[in-house]
Write a protein that holds these residues in place. Structure first.
Motif, PDB file in Angstrom:
ATOM      1  N   GLY A 117       0.807  -1.209   0.000  1.00 62.15           N
ATOM      2  CA  GLY A 117       0.000   0.000   0.000  1.00 62.15           C
ATOM      3  C   GLY A 117       0.843   1.263   0.000  1.00 62.15           C
ATOM      4  O   GLY A 117       0.494   2.256  -0.648  1.00 62.15           O
ATOM      5  N   ILE A 118       1.954   1.259   0.723  1.00 60.05           N
ATOM      6  CA  ILE A 118       2.825   2.434   0.790  1.00 60.05           C
ATOM      7  C   ILE A 118       3.532   2.650  -0.544  1.00 60.05           C
ATOM      8  O   ILE A 118       3.625   3.782  -1.046  1.00 60.05           O
ATOM      9  N   ALA A 119       4.029   1.571  -1.148  1.00 63.73           N
ATOM     10  CA  ALA A 119       4.691   1.694  -2.449  1.00 63.73           C
ATOM     11  C   ALA A 119       3.716   2.205  -3.508  1.00 63.73           C
ATOM     12  O   ALA A 119       4.055   3.062  -4.334  1.00 63.73           O
ATOM     13  N   ALA A 120       2.485   1.677  -3.476  1.00 65.44           N
ATOM     14  CA  ALA A 120       1.480   2.115  -4.447  1.00 65.44           C
ATOM     15  C   ALA A 120       1.088   3.570  -4.214  1.00 65.44           C
ATOM     16  O   ALA A 120       0.854   4.324  -5.167  1.00 65.44           O
ATOM     17  N   ALA A 121       1.027   3.995  -2.962  1.00 70.48           N
ATOM     18  CA  ALA A 121       0.682   5.382  -2.655  1.00 70.48           C
ATOM     19  C   ALA A 121       1.759   6.342  -3.140  1.00 70.48           C
ATOM     20  O   ALA A 121       1.453   7.441  -3.613  1.00 70.48           O
ATOM     21  N   MET A 122       3.013   5.942  -3.035  1.00 63.91           N
ATOM     22  CA  MET A 122       4.088   6.782  -3.544  1.00 63.91           C
ATOM     23  C   MET A 122       3.940   6.957  -5.054  1.00 63.91           C
ATOM     24  O   MET A 122       4.079   8.068  -5.586  1.00 63.91           O
ATOM     25  N   THR A 335      -6.289  -0.741  -0.905  1.00 62.40           N
ATOM     26  CA  THR A 335      -6.824  -2.094  -0.697  1.00 62.40           C
ATOM     27  C   THR A 335      -6.398  -2.666   0.652  1.00 62.40           C
ATOM     28  O   THR A 335      -7.229  -3.188   1.394  1.00 62.40           O
ATOM     29  N   PRO A 336      -5.114  -2.582   1.055  1.00 65.40           N
ATOM     30  CA  PRO A 336      -4.730  -3.102   2.386  1.00 65.40           C
ATOM     31  C   PRO A 336      -5.235  -2.162   3.485  1.00 65.40           C
ATOM     32  O   PRO A 336      -4.781  -1.017   3.597  1.00 65.40           O
ATOM     33  N   VAL A 337      -6.150  -2.634   4.304  1.00 62.01           N
ATOM     34  CA  VAL A 337      -6.754  -1.786   5.342  1.00 62.01           C
ATOM     35  C   VAL A 337      -5.733  -1.306   6.378  1.00 62.01           C
ATOM     36  O   VAL A 337      -5.746  -0.125   6.755  1.00 62.01           O
ATOM     37  N   PRO A 338      -4.827  -2.148   6.877  1.00 66.34           N
ATOM     38  CA  PRO A 338      -3.946  -1.700   7.964  1.00 66.34           C
ATOM     39  C   PRO A 338      -3.024  -0.541   7.594  1.00 66.34           C
ATOM     40  O   PRO A 338      -2.549   0.160   8.481  1.00 66.34           O
ATOM     41  N   THR A 339      -2.744  -0.340   6.308  1.00 71.14           N
ATOM     42  CA  THR A 339      -1.783   0.707   5.929  1.00 71.14           C
ATOM     43  C   THR A 339      -2.453   1.898   5.240  1.00 71.14           C
ATOM     44  O   THR A 339      -1.771   2.722   4.633  1.00 71.14           O
ATOM     45  N   ARG A 340      -3.774   2.016   5.356  1.00 73.19           N
ATOM     46  CA  ARG A 340      -4.463   3.084   4.618  1.00 73.19           C
ATOM     47  C   ARG A 340      -4.060   4.481   5.072  1.00 73.19           C
ATOM     48  O   ARG A 340      -3.877   5.379   4.248  1.00 73.19           O
ATOM     49  N   PHE A 341      -3.922   4.694   6.378  1.00 75.18           N
ATOM     50  CA  PHE A 341      -3.550   6.032   6.830  1.00 75.18           C
ATOM     51  C   PHE A 341      -2.123   6.364   6.406  1.00 75.18           C
ATOM     52  O   PHE A 341      -1.836   7.477   5.948  1.00 75.18           O
ATOM     53  N   GLY A 342      -1.227   5.414   6.539  1.00 75.00           N
ATOM     54  CA  GLY A 342       0.147   5.621   6.083  1.00 75.00           C
ATOM     55  C   GLY A 342       0.191   5.887   4.589  1.00 75.00           C
ATOM     56  O   GLY A 342       0.975   6.729   4.120  1.00 75.00           O
ATOM     57  N   VAL A 373       3.243   3.619   9.444  1.00 74.04           N
ATOM     58  CA  VAL A 373       2.900   2.193   9.509  1.00 74.04           C
ATOM     59  C   VAL A 373       3.631   1.521  10.666  1.00 74.04           C
ATOM     60  O   VAL A 373       3.060   0.705  11.407  1.00 74.04           O
ATOM     61  N   THR A 374       4.911   1.870  10.848  1.00 74.04           N
ATOM     62  CA  THR A 374       5.694   1.283  11.947  1.00 74.04           C
ATOM     63  C   THR A 374       5.117   1.688  13.303  1.00 74.04           C
ATOM     64  O   THR A 374       4.983   0.853  14.219  1.00 74.04           O
ATOM     65  N   ARG A 377       1.904  -0.239  13.953  1.00 69.84           N
ATOM     66  CA  ARG A 377       2.163  -1.637  14.301  1.00 69.84           C
ATOM     67  C   ARG A 377       2.641  -1.771  15.741  1.00 69.84           C
ATOM     68  O   ARG A 377       2.228  -2.677  16.466  1.00 69.84           O
ATOM     69  N   LEU A 378       3.519  -0.864  16.158  1.00 62.56           N
ATOM     70  CA  LEU A 378       4.011  -0.910  17.537  1.00 62.56           C
ATOM     71  C   LEU A 378       2.904  -0.623  18.530  1.00 62.56           C
ATOM     72  O   LEU A 378       2.824  -1.245  19.610  1.00 62.56           O
ATOM     73  N   ALA A 379       2.007   0.282  18.158  1.00 68.38           N
ATOM     74  CA  ALA A 379       0.885   0.613  19.039  1.00 68.38           C
ATOM     75  C   ALA A 379      -0.051  -0.579  19.204  1.00 68.38           C
ATOM     76  O   ALA A 379      -0.563  -0.861  20.305  1.00 68.38           O
ATOM     77  N   ARG A 380      -0.298  -1.296  18.116  1.00 71.30           N
ATOM     78  CA  ARG A 380      -1.186  -2.468  18.191  1.00 71.30           C
ATOM     79  C   ARG A 380      -0.550  -3.574  19.035  1.00 71.30           C
ATOM     80  O   ARG A 380      -1.247  -4.282  19.777  1.00 71.30           O
ATOM     81  N   ARG A 381       0.769  -3.719  18.929  1.00 69.17           N
ATOM     82  CA  ARG A 381       1.432  -4.750  19.721  1.00 69.17           C
ATOM     83  C   ARG A 381       1.448  -4.392  21.208  1.00 69.17           C
ATOM     84  O   ARG A 381       1.398  -5.254  22.084  1.00 69.17           O
ATOM     85  N   GLY A 382       1.535  -3.084  21.483  1.00 73.29           N
ATOM     86  CA  GLY A 382       1.559  -2.655  22.882  1.00 73.29           C
ATOM     87  C   GLY A 382       0.220  -2.774  23.554  1.00 73.29           C
ATOM     88  O   GLY A 382       0.128  -2.949  24.754  1.00 73.29           O
TER      89      GLY A 382
END
Length: 382
Positions: A117-122, A335-342, A373-374, A377-382
Motif C-alpha cells: 500500500g505504501i509503495a502504491a501510494a508513492m 486495498t490493504p486496510v492496515p496501511t491506509r492512513f500511512g 505504519v511502523t 504496528r508498535l501501538a497495536r502490539r503494545g
C-alpha cells in the motif's frame, strides 16, 4: 517467423511508444536536456529495450518484452533543480540496484518488506499531479483536448491498450488540421548518441535514484512477471533483473532512464493468436526488438513532429496516458486496510512535490508512510 508474431510485436511497440513518449519528453524537459540529449535519450532507451527483449527471449525461450519505466519518467518529470549529469548519476544508481536485486537476496527481501500500500501510494502521488494538469490543458485549448479525451474514452471501451494511441492520432490531426501547429520540415537523420558523464550528487541519488528504483520494481517489474505467470510461462526473474539492470546502467550514460519488464504491452504478445505453438511464441521478442530498433533510429524525425505540437496537446496526452496507472496505484494504495492512513500520508507528501534538503518529495512521502505504519504496528502490539 509468422506474420502474426510480427503484427503483434509491431502493435505492442507502437502502443508503448505512442502512449508514453510525451511523458519521456516531459522528463527530458524537466532536466533541461538539449534536443541532442533528448534524441540520444530516446535512442538509447529504445535500443536498450530492443537488445534486452531479444536477449531474454532467446536465452529463456519465453516471450519477454521490455518497456521503459513510465512511472519513472513521471517521477523524473516532476523533479526540479536537477541537471542532466546529476540525473544520469541517479539513473545509474537505480539500474545498479535493479541488478543487485537479482543477485543479492537480502536486498530483494528488504524491498519486499515495504508494504504494498505504501509503495502504491508513492506511485499515486507521483502520477496524480500530471493527471490534474489535464483539466488545465482542456480549459486552455478545449477544441484540441476535448475531442482527444472523448475519443480516448470511446476507444477505451473497445481496447484500452490503444486508447492513448488513438488520442495521440486525434491530437496530431486536430493540431495540424486547424493550424494550431505548423508542420515542421522533416528530414530523415540518424540520431547520434550523446555521452553524458554521470554526476553523483547525494541528494539527487536519494531523492531521485532511490524512488526511481522503487517505482520501477513495484509498478513495472513485479506486474510484468505476474503477466508472464498468468499466461502460463515461468518468469525469468533473476535473469530479467540482471539484464535490465545491466543494460539500463549502460544506456543511462547516454541519457536514458531505466528499462524493465512490460505488462500491458506484454499481454499483447502472449495470446494464442500470436502463435498457436506456445514453444515458438518466444520469437515475438525478436520481432519486438526489431520494431524498437526502427523507432529508435527514426526518433529525430518523430521528435521533431511531436515538438511542433502545442504544449496543451502534450500535457493532455500525458494526463490521459497516466489515468490507468493512477487508477491501479490508488487501488493498490487503499486495498490493504492496515496501511491506509500511512498510504494517505505518503500520497499527500509525494503529491505535494515539495522537496526538502534538496531531496525530492517521493522519498519523504515513502519515509513518512513507513514511519506511520511502523508506529501503528508498535501501538497495536503494545
Amino acid at each position: 517467423m509468422r506474420i502474426s508474431l510480427i503484427s503483434a510485436a509491431l502493435v505492442a511497440a507502437l502502443v508503448g511508444y505512442g502512449s508514453t513518449i510525451a511523458l519521456v519528453l516531459a522528463a527530458a524537459a524537466a532536466l533541461g536536456a538539449s534536443p541532442e540529449q533528448t534524441a540520444s535519450w530516446v535512442l538509447a532507451v529504445s535500443l536498450a529495450k530492443a537488445i534486452g527483449s531479444a536477449v531474454l527471449s532467446t536465452w529463456s525461450r519465453v516471450p519477454v518484452v521490455l518497456a521503459w519505466s513510465t512511472p519513472g519518467a513521471a517521477l523524473i518529470a516532476a523533479t526540479t533543480g536537477v541537471t542532466m549529469p546529476q540525473a544520469v548519476g541517479a539513473f545509474v544508481l537505480a539500474a545498479g540496484l535493479i541488478l543487485l536485486t537479482g543477485t543479492l537476496r537480502p536486498l530483494g527481501r528488504l524491498i519486499a518488506a515495504i508494504p504494498d500500500g505504501i509503495a502504491a501510494a508513492m506511485l499515486a502521488g507521483v502520477l496524480l499531479p500530471f493527471c490534474l494538469k489535464g483539466m488545465a490543458a482542456m480549459q486552455a485549448a478545449p477544441a484540441l483536448i476535448l475531442p482527444m479525451a472523448l475519443l480516448f474514452a470511446l476507444v477505451r471501451l473497445w481496447n484500452p491498450a490503444v486508447a492513448v494511441l488513438a488520442a495521440l492520432a486525434a491530437g496530431l490531426a486536430l493540431a495540424f488540421g486547424t493550424g494550431a501547429a505548423v508542420w515542421p520540415s522533416l528530414a530523415i537523420a540518424a540520431p547520434a548518441p550523446v555521452f553524458i558523464w554521470p554526476e553523483f550528487t547525494p541528494s539527487v541519488l536519494i531523492g531521485l535514484g532511490l524512488p526511481l528504483y522503487l517505482v520501477t520494481m513495484a509498478s513495472q517489474n513485479l506486474p510484468g512477471f505476474a503477466v508472464l505467470r498468468a499466461a502460463g510461462y515461468p518468469a525469468p526473474v533473476n535473469r530479467a533483473l540482471g539484464v535490465t539492470g545491466g543494460i539500463s546502467a549502460l544506456a543511462a550514460l547516454f541519457g536514458a532512464h531505466t528499462v524493465n519488464m512490460a505488462a500491458i504491452t506484454a499481454a499483447i504478445c502472449l495470446g494464442d493468436d500470436v502463435h498457436p505453438d506456445r514453444a515458438q511464441r518466444w520469437k515475438v521478442g525478436l520481432a519486438y526488438a526489431a520494431a524498437w530498433v526502427c523507432l529508435g533510429l527514426f526518433s529525430p524525425t518523430i521528435l521533431a513532429l511531436l515538438s511542433a505540437l502545442p504544449p496543451q496537446v502534450m500535457t493532455g496526452l500525458v494526463a490521459l496516458a497516466l489515468l490507468g496507472p493512477l487508477m491501479g496505484a490508488l487501488t493498490g494504495a487503499y486495498t490493504p486496510v492496515p496501511t491506509r492512513f500511512g498510504a494517505t500520508i505518503t500520497l499527500a507528501i509525494t503529491g505535494s512535490g515539495v522537496a526538502a534538503f534538496g531531496i525530492g518529495a517521493a522519498f519523504w512521502g515513502l519515509l513518512a508512510g513507513l514511519a506511520i505504519v511502523t508506529m501503528e504496528r508498535l501501538a497495536r502490539r503494545g
